[in-house]
Design a protein around this motif. Structure first.
Motif, PDB file in Angstrom:
ATOM      1  N   LEU B  49      40.053  41.514  42.481  1.00  0.00           N
ATOM      2  CA  LEU B  49      40.711  42.585  41.734  1.00  0.00           C
ATOM      3  C   LEU B  49      41.759  42.012  40.802  1.00  0.00           C
ATOM      4  CD1 LEU B  49      40.971  45.110  44.677  1.00  0.00           C
ATOM      5  CD2 LEU B  49      39.848  45.595  42.492  1.00  0.00           C
ATOM      6  N   VAL B  50      42.520  41.034  41.286  1.00  0.00           N
ATOM      7  CA  VAL B  50      43.524  40.392  40.438  1.00  0.00           C
ATOM      8  C   VAL B  50      42.834  39.651  39.289  1.00  0.00           C
ATOM      9  CG1 VAL B  50      45.323  38.612  40.324  1.00  0.00           C
ATOM     10  CG2 VAL B  50      45.272  40.185  42.265  1.00  0.00           C
ATOM     11  N   ALA B  51      41.791  38.884  39.605  1.00  0.00           N
ATOM     12  CA  ALA B  51      41.089  38.115  38.564  1.00  0.00           C
ATOM     13  C   ALA B  51      40.536  39.055  37.491  1.00  0.00           C
ATOM     14  CB  ALA B  51      39.969  37.281  39.183  1.00  0.00           C
ATOM     15  N   SER B  52      39.966  40.176  37.902  1.00  0.00           N
ATOM     16  CA  SER B  52      39.394  41.133  36.950  1.00  0.00           C
ATOM     17  C   SER B  52      40.483  41.777  36.095  1.00  0.00           C
ATOM     18  CB  SER B  52      38.636  42.240  37.708  1.00  0.00           C
ATOM     19  OG  SER B  52      37.609  41.687  38.500  1.00  0.00           O
ATOM     20  N   ALA B  53      41.533  42.268  36.743  1.00  0.00           N
ATOM     21  CA  ALA B  53      42.612  42.955  36.014  1.00  0.00           C
ATOM     22  C   ALA B  53      43.327  41.993  35.070  1.00  0.00           C
ATOM     23  CB  ALA B  53      43.607  43.569  37.006  1.00  0.00           C
ATOM     24  N   LEU B  54      43.537  40.775  35.525  1.00  0.00           N
ATOM     25  CA  LEU B  54      44.230  39.785  34.703  1.00  0.00           C
ATOM     26  C   LEU B  54      43.386  39.420  33.480  1.00  0.00           C
ATOM     27  CD1 LEU B  54      46.816  38.119  34.600  1.00  0.00           C
ATOM     28  CD2 LEU B  54      45.714  36.399  36.055  1.00  0.00           C
ATOM     29  N   SER B  55      42.077  39.307  33.670  1.00  0.00           N
ATOM     30  CA  SER B  55      41.183  39.013  32.541  1.00  0.00           C
ATOM     31  C   SER B  55      41.254  40.130  31.507  1.00  0.00           C
ATOM     32  CB  SER B  55      39.733  38.865  33.032  1.00  0.00           C
ATOM     33  OG  SER B  55      39.627  37.809  33.938  1.00  0.00           O
ATOM     34  N   TYR B 220      57.091  32.487  43.045  1.00  0.00           N
ATOM     35  CA  TYR B 220      56.703  33.830  43.463  1.00  0.00           C
ATOM     36  C   TYR B 220      56.621  34.702  42.215  1.00  0.00           C
ATOM     37  CZ  TYR B 220      56.860  38.152  46.235  1.00  0.00           C
ATOM     38  OH  TYR B 220      56.578  39.365  46.813  1.00  0.00           O
ATOM     39  N   LEU B 221      55.420  35.105  41.842  1.00  0.00           N
ATOM     40  CA  LEU B 221      55.231  35.780  40.549  1.00  0.00           C
ATOM     41  C   LEU B 221      55.396  37.292  40.615  1.00  0.00           C
ATOM     42  CD1 LEU B 221      52.139  33.706  39.423  1.00  0.00           C
ATOM     43  CD2 LEU B 221      54.371  33.640  38.313  1.00  0.00           C
ATOM     44  N   GLY B 222      55.392  37.833  41.821  1.00  0.00           N
ATOM     45  CA  GLY B 222      55.583  39.274  41.929  1.00  0.00           C
ATOM     46  C   GLY B 222      54.794  39.875  43.073  1.00  0.00           C
ATOM     47  N   GLU B 251      52.423  43.214  34.158  1.00  0.00           N
ATOM     48  CA  GLU B 251      53.734  42.548  34.250  1.00  0.00           C
ATOM     49  C   GLU B 251      53.580  41.108  34.726  1.00  0.00           C
ATOM     50  OE1 GLU B 251      55.718  46.589  36.004  1.00  0.00           O
ATOM     51  OE2 GLU B 251      56.604  44.698  36.665  1.00  0.00           O
ATOM     52  N   ILE B 252      52.694  40.937  35.719  1.00  0.00           N
ATOM     53  CA  ILE B 252      52.494  39.593  36.280  1.00  0.00           C
ATOM     54  C   ILE B 252      51.855  38.682  35.228  1.00  0.00           C
ATOM     55  CG2 ILE B 252      51.142  38.312  38.012  1.00  0.00           C
ATOM     56  CD1 ILE B 252      51.860  40.692  39.950  1.00  0.00           C
ATOM     57  N   ALA B 253      51.004  39.249  34.375  1.00  0.00           N
ATOM     58  CA  ALA B 253      50.395  38.469  33.282  1.00  0.00           C
ATOM     59  C   ALA B 253      51.491  37.861  32.411  1.00  0.00           C
ATOM     60  CB  ALA B 253      49.472  39.357  32.451  1.00  0.00           C
TER      61      ALA B 253
END
Lengths: 265, 265
Positions: B49-55, B220-222, B251-253
């Motif tokens: 989910l993180v990989a998809s959202a970040l992409s 720690y990124l969030g 935000e983390i991006a």
């Protein structure tokens, strides 16, 4: 593709004669009445929590229970059950220590807290070695905390512990179901018995998993609500036993006993 | 044990000359500026989910983004992003299709919906083959959805994609942390760059992960709150983009871009 020889397609596991290793492992589990492989399609669905709670629950009913943590990728039962400084005893093999009334064995007794980046063959060998040295003695139930999904380790355990019946854990998520479906297809293909499925971490009413299991012919053993308090109970068995999660597992244990008594599918 | 030759301890991957395969893969990714390996200690923490959202998030900022699903044990991004009937194009290798503005490649294009019970060596070969045939072209970011934990596949990717920097995903759970800690130790040992860690599925206030990451020297990124609505957004990118989870990833991006600009640790 559903030929009885399909297992051969998965390749040779080791250069040692398989029948020798098979017979050693058979000897180690000959006095174990029921072997339950607690498995999941993917990680993080609560497989180790179910295996731990189910072991405790069956032990408290008076059954002789063993718990074998073979999830080499992410062993967790030693944290959940707080096994502390216990150690197996060497005596013509390895005798598992008793933890909260359960005969307990885990790869972590040998890997410690270090990363274990074993390559395929080494991994297979470590797993088979552990199966071959552990003396379980007389047990009513041996629960195996399986590695998630379809891996070398899963295939090795199916091959070496032929009597293992699978208890499958999933969450309501489409993502979990996708991998569980593949695992179930493989098990059916290999003629491995499936006791049924438990749906964990349920948040909302949904028949998605149940309907799909009916289609696959897999028994739906029950659902467990998402339990926020579980995290704080990790490592404290008394607290763990008081969680809603644990109480639900006690009901599911009843279902499993019934299913085993009447013969799994 | 922290010798620069440690990688050799993990065994030989293939009988083919490694330098040939390495140079083929190097050639395929030579015009990719940043390679981010999205990784976790155990499954079910939201890595895909993180990989998809970040992409998606990086692509919407105007970056040229690729997403490479190498989680062969439990591929999920094709479901999250609803890749449907898209297919890669064969042209001196394989050109990934564009999905929602992302160059997308997954093992599922070749394995379909079937179980893929590959043995260690076959698994390694499938993975390396996929890395060697995919033509990414010019990209600002290539995100790799990694297999969970420390496996053959993880070690192969570290070995073959030396420029990959790791983004680690965990949950607040002690059980997730235990495996994440081992993964981080291994990465540090292998001198692999770690961009930082994201704490997903947070339910309660807790500094447990943050404190432990400070100790390990990992940024720690969030944190991302547990998002009940995420499940219903799977496969619907518009809906997915409206979730609290997605907004937090945006935000983390920003944090990740800053970290990469200033040099990861």
């Amino acid at each position: 593709m559903r030929s009885p020889n399909r297992m051969k397609d998965y390749g040779s596991m080791s250069k040692e004669p398989e029948d020798v290793r098979l017979s050693v492992i058979d000897e180690r589990i000959k006095d174990v009445k029921n072997i339950i492989a607690v498995s999941s399609g993917k990680g993080g669905v609560g497989k180790s929590l179910v295996a731990s709670a189910l072991s405790l629950s069956l032990a408290r009913r008076g059954y002789r229970v063993g718990l074998f943590d073979l999830d080499l990728t992410s062993p967790s039962t030693h944290i959940i059950l707080n096994v502390g400084e216990t150690q197996p005893i060497e005596d013509k093999g390895i005798v598992p220590p008793k933890i909260h009334g359960i005969s307990y064995m885990s790869i972590t007794y040998y890997s410690g807290d270090h990363p274990t980046p074993l390559r395929g063959q080494e991994f297979s060998n470590a797993l088979i070695e552990l199966m071959a040295i552990t003396r379980w003695g007389d047990l009513d139930f041996l629960l195996i905390d399986m590695p998630p999904g379809i891996s070398d380790a899963t295939l090795d355990i199916i091959r070496f512990i032929k009597r293992a019946k699978f208890l499958i854990i999933t969450t309501p998520s489409k993502l979990a179901f996708e991998t569980v479906r593949k695992l179930i297809e493989l098990l059916l293909d290999l003629h491995v018995e499936i006791i049924g499925i438990v749906e964990n971490m349920k948040l909302k009413k949904s028949d998605f998993i149940k309907i799909n299991m009916d289609k696959l012919g897999v028994r739906y053993l029950g659902e467990i609500k998402f339990d926020e308090d579980l995290e704080e109970a990790l490592g404290d068995v008394d607290k763990f036993s008081e969680t809603d999660f644990f109480k639900k597992i006690e009901e599911i244990a009843e279902e499993i006993l019934k299913t085993l008594a009447s013969g799994a599918q």
